[in-house]
Design a protein around this motif. Sequence first.
Motif, PDB file in Angstrom:
ATOM      1  N   LYS A  29      -8.431 -13.115  -7.712  1.00 38.29           N
ATOM      2  CA  LYS A  29      -8.838 -13.304  -9.105  1.00 38.29           C
ATOM      3  C   LYS A  29     -10.344 -13.153  -9.306  1.00 38.29           C
ATOM      4  N   ASP A  30     -11.121 -13.529  -8.296  1.00 37.24           N
ATOM      5  CA  ASP A  30     -12.575 -13.472  -8.473  1.00 37.24           C
ATOM      6  C   ASP A  30     -13.254 -13.124  -7.149  1.00 37.24           C
ATOM      7  N   TRP A  31     -14.513 -12.715  -7.263  1.00 38.86           N
ATOM      8  CA  TRP A  31     -15.260 -12.245  -6.093  1.00 38.86           C
ATOM      9  C   TRP A  31     -15.520 -13.346  -5.080  1.00 38.86           C
ATOM     10  N   ASP A  32     -15.844 -14.552  -5.561  1.00 40.68           N
ATOM     11  CA  ASP A  32     -16.149 -15.649  -4.630  1.00 40.68           C
ATOM     12  C   ASP A  32     -14.941 -15.997  -3.774  1.00 40.68           C
ATOM     13  N   THR A  33     -13.773 -16.071  -4.398  1.00 39.46           N
ATOM     14  CA  THR A  33     -12.560 -16.383  -3.650  1.00 39.46           C
ATOM     15  C   THR A  33     -12.232 -15.271  -2.672  1.00 39.46           C
ATOM     16  N   TYR A  34     -12.369 -14.023  -3.124  1.00 38.23           N
ATOM     17  CA  TYR A  34     -12.135 -12.885  -2.230  1.00 38.23           C
ATOM     18  C   TYR A  34     -13.044 -12.968  -1.008  1.00 38.23           C
ATOM     19  N   GLN A  35     -14.329 -13.217  -1.245  1.00 36.29           N
ATOM     20  CA  GLN A  35     -15.283 -13.260  -0.132  1.00 36.29           C
ATOM     21  C   GLN A  35     -14.982 -14.413   0.819  1.00 36.29           C
ATOM     22  N   THR A  36     -14.634 -15.564   0.273  1.00 31.38           N
ATOM     23  CA  THR A  36     -14.272 -16.706   1.116  1.00 31.38           C
ATOM     24  C   THR A  36     -13.029 -16.389   1.934  1.00 31.38           C
ATOM     25  N   ALA A  37     -12.032 -15.768   1.300  1.00 31.42           N
ATOM     26  CA  ALA A  37     -10.801 -15.382   2.009  1.00 31.42           C
ATOM     27  C   ALA A  37     -11.113 -14.439   3.163  1.00 31.42           C
ATOM     28  N   VAL A  44       2.073  -5.780  13.538  1.00 31.60           N
ATOM     29  CA  VAL A  44       1.114  -5.791  12.428  1.00 31.60           C
ATOM     30  C   VAL A  44       0.155  -4.644  12.714  1.00 31.60           C
ATOM     31  N   ILE A  45       0.252  -3.605  11.896  1.00 37.43           N
ATOM     32  CA  ILE A  45      -0.521  -2.386  12.156  1.00 37.43           C
ATOM     33  C   ILE A  45      -1.995  -2.583  11.848  1.00 37.43           C
ATOM     34  N   ASN A  46      -2.282  -3.177  10.690  1.00 38.01           N
ATOM     35  CA  ASN A  46      -3.676  -3.450  10.355  1.00 38.01           C
ATOM     36  C   ASN A  46      -3.802  -4.437   9.212  1.00 38.01           C
ATOM     37  N   ILE A  47      -4.983  -5.009   9.115  1.00 35.55           N
ATOM     38  CA  ILE A  47      -5.392  -5.863   8.001  1.00 35.55           C
ATOM     39  C   ILE A  47      -6.713  -5.264   7.530  1.00 35.55           C
ATOM     40  N   ILE A  48      -6.765  -4.888   6.268  1.00 40.17           N
ATOM     41  CA  ILE A  48      -7.962  -4.227   5.730  1.00 40.17           C
ATOM     42  C   ILE A  48      -8.511  -5.032   4.558  1.00 40.17           C
ATOM     43  N   GLU A  49      -9.797  -5.291   4.594  1.00 40.31           N
ATOM     44  CA  GLU A  49     -10.486  -5.898   3.450  1.00 40.31           C
ATOM     45  C   GLU A  49     -11.018  -4.748   2.607  1.00 40.31           C
ATOM     46  N   PHE A  50     -10.531  -4.641   1.372  1.00 41.83           N
ATOM     47  CA  PHE A  50     -10.893  -3.527   0.499  1.00 41.83           C
ATOM     48  C   PHE A  50     -11.718  -4.060  -0.666  1.00 41.83           C
ATOM     49  N   LYS A  51     -13.022  -4.142  -0.436  1.00 41.94           N
ATOM     50  CA  LYS A  51     -13.938  -4.782  -1.379  1.00 41.94           C
ATOM     51  C   LYS A  51     -13.901  -4.199  -2.793  1.00 41.94           C
ATOM     52  N   PRO A  52     -13.819  -2.877  -2.980  1.00 40.27           N
ATOM     53  CA  PRO A  52     -13.838  -2.364  -4.358  1.00 40.27           C
ATOM     54  C   PRO A  52     -12.738  -2.944  -5.261  1.00 40.27           C
ATOM     55  N   ALA A  53     -11.653  -3.419  -4.656  1.00 40.38           N
ATOM     56  CA  ALA A  53     -10.545  -3.959  -5.454  1.00 40.38           C
ATOM     57  C   ALA A  53     -10.397  -5.472  -5.295  1.00 40.38           C
ATOM     58  N   LYS A  54     -11.319  -6.126  -4.588  1.00 38.80           N
ATOM     59  CA  LYS A  54     -11.189  -7.557  -4.257  1.00 38.80           C
ATOM     60  C   LYS A  54      -9.852  -7.800  -3.566  1.00 38.80           C
ATOM     61  N   ALA A  55      -9.487  -6.926  -2.650  1.00 39.39           N
ATOM     62  CA  ALA A  55      -8.150  -6.954  -2.067  1.00 39.39           C
ATOM     63  C   ALA A  55      -8.166  -7.038  -0.549  1.00 39.39           C
ATOM     64  N   ILE A  56      -7.111  -7.645  -0.035  1.00 43.53           N
ATOM     65  CA  ILE A  56      -6.810  -7.594   1.384  1.00 43.53           C
ATOM     66  C   ILE A  56      -5.457  -6.914   1.501  1.00 43.53           C
ATOM     67  N   LYS A  57      -5.375  -5.912   2.370  1.00 43.00           N
ATOM     68  CA  LYS A  57      -4.141  -5.152   2.571  1.00 43.00           C
ATOM     69  C   LYS A  57      -3.673  -5.361   4.001  1.00 43.00           C
ATOM     70  N   ALA A  58      -2.390  -5.618   4.145  1.00 42.42           N
ATOM     71  CA  ALA A  58      -1.803  -5.769   5.477  1.00 42.42           C
ATOM     72  C   ALA A  58      -0.648  -4.783   5.586  1.00 42.42           C
ATOM     73  N   THR A  59      -0.568  -4.108   6.710  1.00 45.97           N
ATOM     74  CA  THR A  59       0.517  -3.140   6.938  1.00 45.97           C
ATOM     75  C   THR A  59       1.254  -3.529   8.212  1.00 45.97           C
ATOM     76  N   ILE A  60       2.601  -3.511   8.112  1.00 43.32           N
ATOM     77  CA  ILE A  60       3.440  -3.850   9.259  1.00 43.32           C
ATOM     78  C   ILE A  60       4.457  -2.748   9.508  1.00 43.32           C
ATOM     79  N   VAL A  61       4.983  -2.749  10.720  1.00 49.72           N
ATOM     80  CA  VAL A  61       6.115  -1.885  11.034  1.00 49.72           C
ATOM     81  C   VAL A  61       7.298  -2.448  10.258  1.00 49.72           C
TER      82      VAL A  61
END
Length: 105
Positions: free
Chosen positions: A29-37, A59-76
Amino acid sequence: MKTKLKDIAEVIRSKNAGPYELTFDIIFKDWDTYQTACDKKIINEEIIAKLYHIPVEDVINIIEFKPAKAIKATIVRPMASGELGETDVYGAQQHAPLVDLEVEL
């Protein structure tokens, strides 16, 4: 302070990343929470493996995607998309375990 992921994320979703992989997007929801996460690594390989009852190696990868305030996880994907007995061809209903995940911020 413990909180549920659904209370700090604007979007929690899952989708196919090809027929053999699933990707989970957590958009905060917000940048501060994203950064803390990100700083606390609240989404990591061990958490994803435990939630989805898979080996950490799947678990293939965990990516922090700052432009979207997002964390992406990919699994088999436990079962290939469209395989006999598979019930979610698009992978769009696989995010449920993340919704009520309690995290420490």
